[in-house]
Motif scaffolding. Structure first.
Motif, PDB file in Angstrom:
ATOM      1  N   ILE A 165       0.878  -1.183   0.000  1.00 11.14           N
ATOM      2  CA  ILE A 165       0.000   0.000   0.000  1.00 11.14           C
ATOM      3  C   ILE A 165       0.912   1.228   0.000  1.00 11.14           C
ATOM      4  O   ILE A 165       1.895   1.248   0.731  1.00 11.14           O
ATOM      5  CB  ILE A 165      -0.881   0.017   1.278  1.00 11.14           C
ATOM      6  N   PRO A 166       0.623   2.251  -0.808  1.00  7.38           N
ATOM      7  CA  PRO A 166       1.468   3.476  -0.767  1.00  7.38           C
ATOM      8  C   PRO A 166       1.231   4.251   0.528  1.00  7.38           C
ATOM      9  O   PRO A 166       0.589   5.297   0.539  1.00  7.38           O
ATOM     10  CB  PRO A 166       1.010   4.273  -1.996  1.00  7.38           C
ATOM     11  N   LEU A 167       1.760   3.706   1.619  1.00  9.73           N
ATOM     12  CA  LEU A 167       1.399   4.226   2.948  1.00  9.73           C
ATOM     13  C   LEU A 167       1.933   5.625   3.224  1.00  9.73           C
ATOM     14  O   LEU A 167       1.293   6.405   3.926  1.00  9.73           O
ATOM     15  CB  LEU A 167       1.914   3.276   4.029  1.00  9.73           C
ATOM     16  N   THR A 168       3.131   5.946   2.667  1.00  8.06           N
ATOM     17  CA  THR A 168       3.688   7.279   2.938  1.00  8.06           C
ATOM     18  C   THR A 168       2.777   8.363   2.372  1.00  8.06           C
ATOM     19  O   THR A 168       2.550   9.386   3.001  1.00  8.06           O
ATOM     20  CB  THR A 168       5.090   7.397   2.311  1.00  8.06           C
ATOM     21  N   VAL A 169       2.241   8.100   1.174  1.00  8.50           N
ATOM     22  CA  VAL A 169       1.338   9.071   0.551  1.00  8.50           C
ATOM     23  C   VAL A 169       0.059   9.208   1.380  1.00  8.50           C
ATOM     24  O   VAL A 169      -0.402  10.317   1.679  1.00  8.50           O
ATOM     25  CB  VAL A 169       0.992   8.625  -0.891  1.00  8.50           C
ATOM     26  N   TRP A 170      -0.503   8.063   1.777  1.00 10.50           N
ATOM     27  CA  TRP A 170      -1.714   8.088   2.606  1.00 10.50           C
ATOM     28  C   TRP A 170      -1.450   8.829   3.914  1.00 10.50           C
ATOM     29  O   TRP A 170      -2.304   9.574   4.398  1.00 10.50           O
ATOM     30  CB  TRP A 170      -2.199   6.670   2.907  1.00 10.50           C
ATOM     31  N   ALA A 171      -0.253   8.604   4.479  1.00  7.56           N
ATOM     32  CA  ALA A 171       0.085   9.261   5.746  1.00  7.56           C
ATOM     33  C   ALA A 171       0.138  10.770   5.558  1.00  7.56           C
ATOM     34  O   ALA A 171      -0.343  11.531   6.409  1.00  7.56           O
ATOM     35  CB  ALA A 171       1.415   8.749   6.271  1.00  7.56           C
ATOM     36  N   ALA A 172       0.708  11.213   4.412  1.00  5.45           N
ATOM     37  CA  ALA A 172       0.789  12.651   4.153  1.00  5.45           C
ATOM     38  C   ALA A 172      -0.614  13.246   3.983  1.00  5.45           C
ATOM     39  O   ALA A 172      -0.913  14.329   4.490  1.00  5.45           O
ATOM     40  CB  ALA A 172       1.628  12.912   2.917  1.00  5.45           C
ATOM     41  N   ILE A 173      -1.499  12.494   3.296  1.00  5.56           N
ATOM     42  CA  ILE A 173      -2.873  12.979   3.103  1.00  5.56           C
ATOM     43  C   ILE A 173      -3.584  13.099   4.458  1.00  5.56           C
ATOM     44  O   ILE A 173      -4.183  14.126   4.791  1.00  5.56           O
ATOM     45  CB  ILE A 173      -3.662  12.033   2.165  1.00  5.56           C
ATOM     46  N   ALA A 174      -3.477  12.009   5.261  1.00  5.16           N
ATOM     47  CA  ALA A 174      -4.123  12.025   6.580  1.00  5.16           C
ATOM     48  C   ALA A 174      -3.547  13.154   7.433  1.00  5.16           C
ATOM     49  O   ALA A 174      -4.290  13.866   8.120  1.00  5.16           O
ATOM     50  CB  ALA A 174      -3.926  10.681   7.279  1.00  5.16           C
ATOM     51  N   GLY A 175      -2.226  13.329   7.361  1.00  2.00           N
ATOM     52  CA  GLY A 175      -1.581  14.392   8.140  1.00  2.00           C
ATOM     53  C   GLY A 175      -2.042  15.769   7.694  1.00  2.00           C
ATOM     54  O   GLY A 175      -2.266  16.650   8.516  1.00  2.00           O
ATOM     55  N   GLY A 176      -2.212  15.945   6.373  1.00  2.00           N
ATOM     56  CA  GLY A 176      -2.690  17.220   5.846  1.00  2.00           C
ATOM     57  C   GLY A 176      -4.075  17.557   6.377  1.00  2.00           C
ATOM     58  O   GLY A 176      -4.329  18.667   6.846  1.00  2.00           O
ATOM     59  N   PHE A 177      -4.974  16.568   6.328  1.00  2.00           N
ATOM     60  CA  PHE A 177      -6.320  16.795   6.851  1.00  2.00           C
ATOM     61  C   PHE A 177      -6.291  17.044   8.358  1.00  2.00           C
ATOM     62  O   PHE A 177      -7.054  17.853   8.891  1.00  2.00           O
ATOM     63  CB  PHE A 177      -7.235  15.616   6.517  1.00  2.00           C
ATOM     64  N   PHE A 178      -5.420  16.321   9.040  1.00  3.61           N
ATOM     65  CA  PHE A 178      -5.279  16.494  10.496  1.00  3.61           C
ATOM     66  C   PHE A 178      -4.890  17.940  10.806  1.00  3.61           C
ATOM     67  O   PHE A 178      -5.454  18.566  11.696  1.00  3.61           O
ATOM     68  CB  PHE A 178      -4.181  15.550  10.989  1.00  3.61           C
ATOM     69  N   ASP A 179      -3.945  18.453  10.025  1.00  3.17           N
ATOM     70  CA  ASP A 179      -3.498  19.839  10.211  1.00  3.17           C
ATOM     71  C   ASP A 179      -4.623  20.832   9.967  1.00  3.17           C
ATOM     72  O   ASP A 179      -4.902  21.692  10.780  1.00  3.17           O
ATOM     73  CB  ASP A 179      -2.363  20.156   9.210  1.00  3.17           C
ATOM     74  N   VAL A 180      -5.267  20.692   8.811  1.00  7.65           N
ATOM     75  CA  VAL A 180      -6.250  21.701   8.406  1.00  7.65           C
ATOM     76  C   VAL A 180      -7.498  21.629   9.270  1.00  7.65           C
ATOM     77  O   VAL A 180      -8.012  22.643   9.734  1.00  7.65           O
ATOM     78  CB  VAL A 180      -6.606  21.517   6.924  1.00  7.65           C
ATOM     79  N   TYR A 181      -7.989  20.428   9.476  1.00  8.97           N
ATOM     80  CA  TYR A 181      -9.275  20.308  10.163  1.00  8.97           C
ATOM     81  C   TYR A 181      -9.150  20.446  11.672  1.00  8.97           C
ATOM     82  O   TYR A 181      -9.943  21.147  12.294  1.00  8.97           O
ATOM     83  CB  TYR A 181      -9.919  18.963   9.801  1.00  8.97           C
TER      84      TYR A 181
END
Lengths: 287, 174
Positions: free
Chosen positions: B61-77
Motif C-alpha cells: 500500500i502506498p502508505l507514505t502518501v496516505w500518511a501525508a494525506i491524513a496528516g494534511g487533513f489532520f493539520d487543516v481540520y
C-alpha cells in the motif's frame, strides 16, 4: 549513518524542513490577520466537517445512552436540590422581565437601537476536539452561514468558555479560555465589587494547575474581594457586554509587586462542552 | 497488488474512521481525556497506519502518501495550522518501515515500535507548536502533562485494537 544521510536524502530532508516551517508560519500569519482562512482550506474543512457529523452520530448516541442511565440514578437528589432553586429563579425571571421591558421603553425614548449588552445567540453542537495538548480547541457545527464571525465569544452553561478562532462556511473552531497560546485569552472584562465600583482589565492567561483564569496588570486601587463577579465589558472588537466570566477566587500582586493579579474561577467547566452558544453582538462592531 | 483485494476499499475507510474518531472521542469524553493539566491526544489514525505497515505483507500500500494525506487533513481540520502532521505522519510510517525491516514484528515488538512512534509524534508536534508560539510550555511540562498520558492512552488503544485489526486485514485480503 553515512548511508542514511546520502546526498539525495539530505537534500530532501532539508527541503521538507524548509517547506514545513514556511507552511507553519504562513498559516499562523493568516490565522492572526485574516478573518477567514483561504478558500481551499475553508472548502476542505467544510467537506471534512460534513462527514464528521455522520461519524459522530453513533458515538454520541452511545454516550447519550450511557450518561442517560447514570443521570437516572442521580435524579432524586438532583430534583430535591433543584426544587429550591426553581422558586428563587421564578422570582428573578419575573423581575428580569419587568426590568427588560422598562429598559426597552427607555431605549426607545432615547432612540437607542442596540446597546453593547444586546446579542443574539447562535446555538451550536461540539462535533470534535483537537487531539493536541497545545491547542485547547473544539470544532462546532455552525459557521459563516449562521452569522458566526471570528473572535466572537462562545458561551456554555452560565458563562463564557472561549472565542471563535477560525470560521468556515458550515463549521468553526473555538479556542477555549484554557488555551495558553500567545494570541488567545485577550478578553476585556470588568469586575463589579460589592460596593458597586467597577474595575476594568484584560484576561491575561490561564493557570492549568489550579484551573483558574488569570487577570493581570490591574493598577486600580479599588479593593477587590473574593467572590466579586467578573463579566465582559464589551470594549472593542465583537464582544457584547455583560457576559458572565466567573467569580474572583483570589487576589495578589504580580511578580514585580507593582500591579495586582487576580485569579478568577470560571463560571462553567471549560473542558466539558457538548452544546455551546455563540453570542453575536447586535451593536456596531469596531474591527 | 492492492487493487485485487477488498483492502482497496477497507484501508481508506478504516483510515477515515480512525481519523474522525480522534476528534470525536475527545469531544465525547472530555473529562477522561482532557482533565487539566493532563491532556491525552488520541492518535488512532497513526495506529491504523502503523498496523497497516505490520499487516500489509506483500500488498505494498502506498502508505507514505496516505500518511501525508491524513496528516494534511489532520493539520487543516483539527489544528488549523499547516505543516506539522503533514510531515510527521510520513516520518512515522518511514520509521516503522525501517524498524519492520530491522527485526521481526510481533505483538510485543510492535508495541515497542508504536511507543517510539508516539514519542516522535508528541515531541515533533511540541517543537512545531513551540516554534510558531502556539505554546509556551516547558519541555519538562510536556513530558509529564502531555507525553506520558498520550503514551498511556495510545498504547492501551494498540493493545485493544491489534488483534481485531489483524483479523480485519486477514479477512479483507482473502
Amino acid at each position: 549513518m553515512n548511508k542514511f544521510f546520502s546526498n539525495r536524502r539530505l537534500v530532501i530532508v532539508i527541503v521538507c524542513l524548509i517547506v514545513s516551517f514556511g507552511l507553519m508560519s504562513v498559516s499562523v500569519a493568516i490565522r492572526n490577520k485574516r478573518s477567514t482562512p483561504p478558500l481551499v482550506q475553508q472548502f476542505g474543512n467544510d467537506v471534512v466537517g460534513l462527514v464528521n457529523r455522520v461519524v459522530a452520530w453513533p458515538v454520541s448516541g452511545l454516550k447519550g445512552s450511557v450518561t442517560g442511565f447514570s443521570d437516572l440514578m442521580n435524579t432524586y437528589q438532583e430534583n430535591q436540590r433543584l426544587k429550591g432553586q426553581v422558586q428563587e429563579l421564578a422570582q428573578t425571571k419575573v423581575h428580569d422581565q419587568a426590568v427588560n421591558q422598562e429598559n426597552q421603553k427607555l431605549k426607545k425614548e432615547l432612540k437607542l437601537n442596540h446597546s453593547l449588552t444586546d446579542y443574539s445567540p447562535v446555538t451550536a453542537n461540539v462535533i470534535a476536539r483537537t487531539p493536541s495538548a497545545w491547542q485547547n480547541q473544539v470544532i462546532i457545527d455552525k459557521g459563516e452561514a449562521a452569522g458566526v464571525k471570528k473572535n466572537m465569544p462562545v458561551l456554555s452553561g452560565s458563562g463564557i468558555v472561549g472565542r471563535v478562532s477560525e470560521v468556515n462556511r458550515t463549521n468553526s473552531k473555538v479556542e477555549l479560555l484554557s488555551n495558553s497560546s500567545e494570541s488567545a485569552n485577550r478578553f476585556a472584562v470588568t469586575i463589579t465589587t460589592k460596593s458597586g465600583k467597577t474595575v476594568n482589565g484584560i484576561l491575561s492567561g490561564y493557570n492549568h494547575d489550579k484551573n483558574l483564569i488569570e487577570m493581570g496588570n490591574v493598577t486600580s486601587k479599588t479593593k477587590i474581594q473574593k467572590g466579586d463577579k467578573v463579566a465582559t465589558s464589551g470594549l472593542g472588537g465583537v464582544m457584547p457586554a455583560g457576559l458572565f466570566v466567573g467569580k474572583v477566587a483570589s487576589t495578589g500582586t504580580d511578580n514585580y509587586g507593582l500591579a495586582s493579579k487576580i485569579s478568577i474561577k470560571p463560571a462553567t467547566n471549560i473542558s466539558e462542552l457538548s452544546v455551546v452558544t455563540v453570542a453575536v453582538r447586535q451593536a456596531q462592531t469596531t474591527n | 497488488m492492492l487493487r485485487v483485494t477488498k483492502l482497496r476499499y477497507g484501508f481508506p475507510i478504516g483510515l477515515l474512521l480512525f481519523f474522525y474518531l480522534d476528534g470525536i472521542l475527545g469531544a465525547a469524553f472530555p473529562r477522561q481525556l482532557f482533565s487539566a493539566p493532563y491532556a491525552m491526544s488520541s492518535y488512532l489514525v497513526v495506529l491504523w497506519l502503523v498496523l497497516s505497515v505490520f499487516f500489509e505483507d506483500e500488498l505494498q500500500i502506498p502508505l507514505t502518501v496516505w500518511a501525508a494525506i491524513a496528516g494534511g487533513f489532520f493539520d487543516v481540520y483539527y489544528t488549523g495550522i499547516w505543516g506539522i502532521f503533514v510531515f510527521v505522519f510520513p516520518i512515522v510510517v518511514a520509521l516503522t518501515r525501517a524498524c519492520y525491516k530491522a527485526f521481526p514484528i510481533n505483538f510485543l515488538s510492535g508495541l515497542l515500535v508504536y511507543f517510539i512512534d508516539i514519542t516522535v509524534i508528541c515531541t515533533l508536534s511540541y517543537f512545531g507548536n513551540l516554534v510558531v508560539h502556539m505554546t509556551s510550555a516547558s519541555f519538562a511540562d510536556m513530558l509529564v502533562d502531555s507525553l506520558a498520558p498520550t503514551l498511556a492512552y495510545n498504547l492501551a488503544a494498540y493493545v485493544i485494537l491489534y488483534f481485531p485489526v489483524q483479523w480485519l486485514f486477514n479477512r479483507l485480503r482473502n
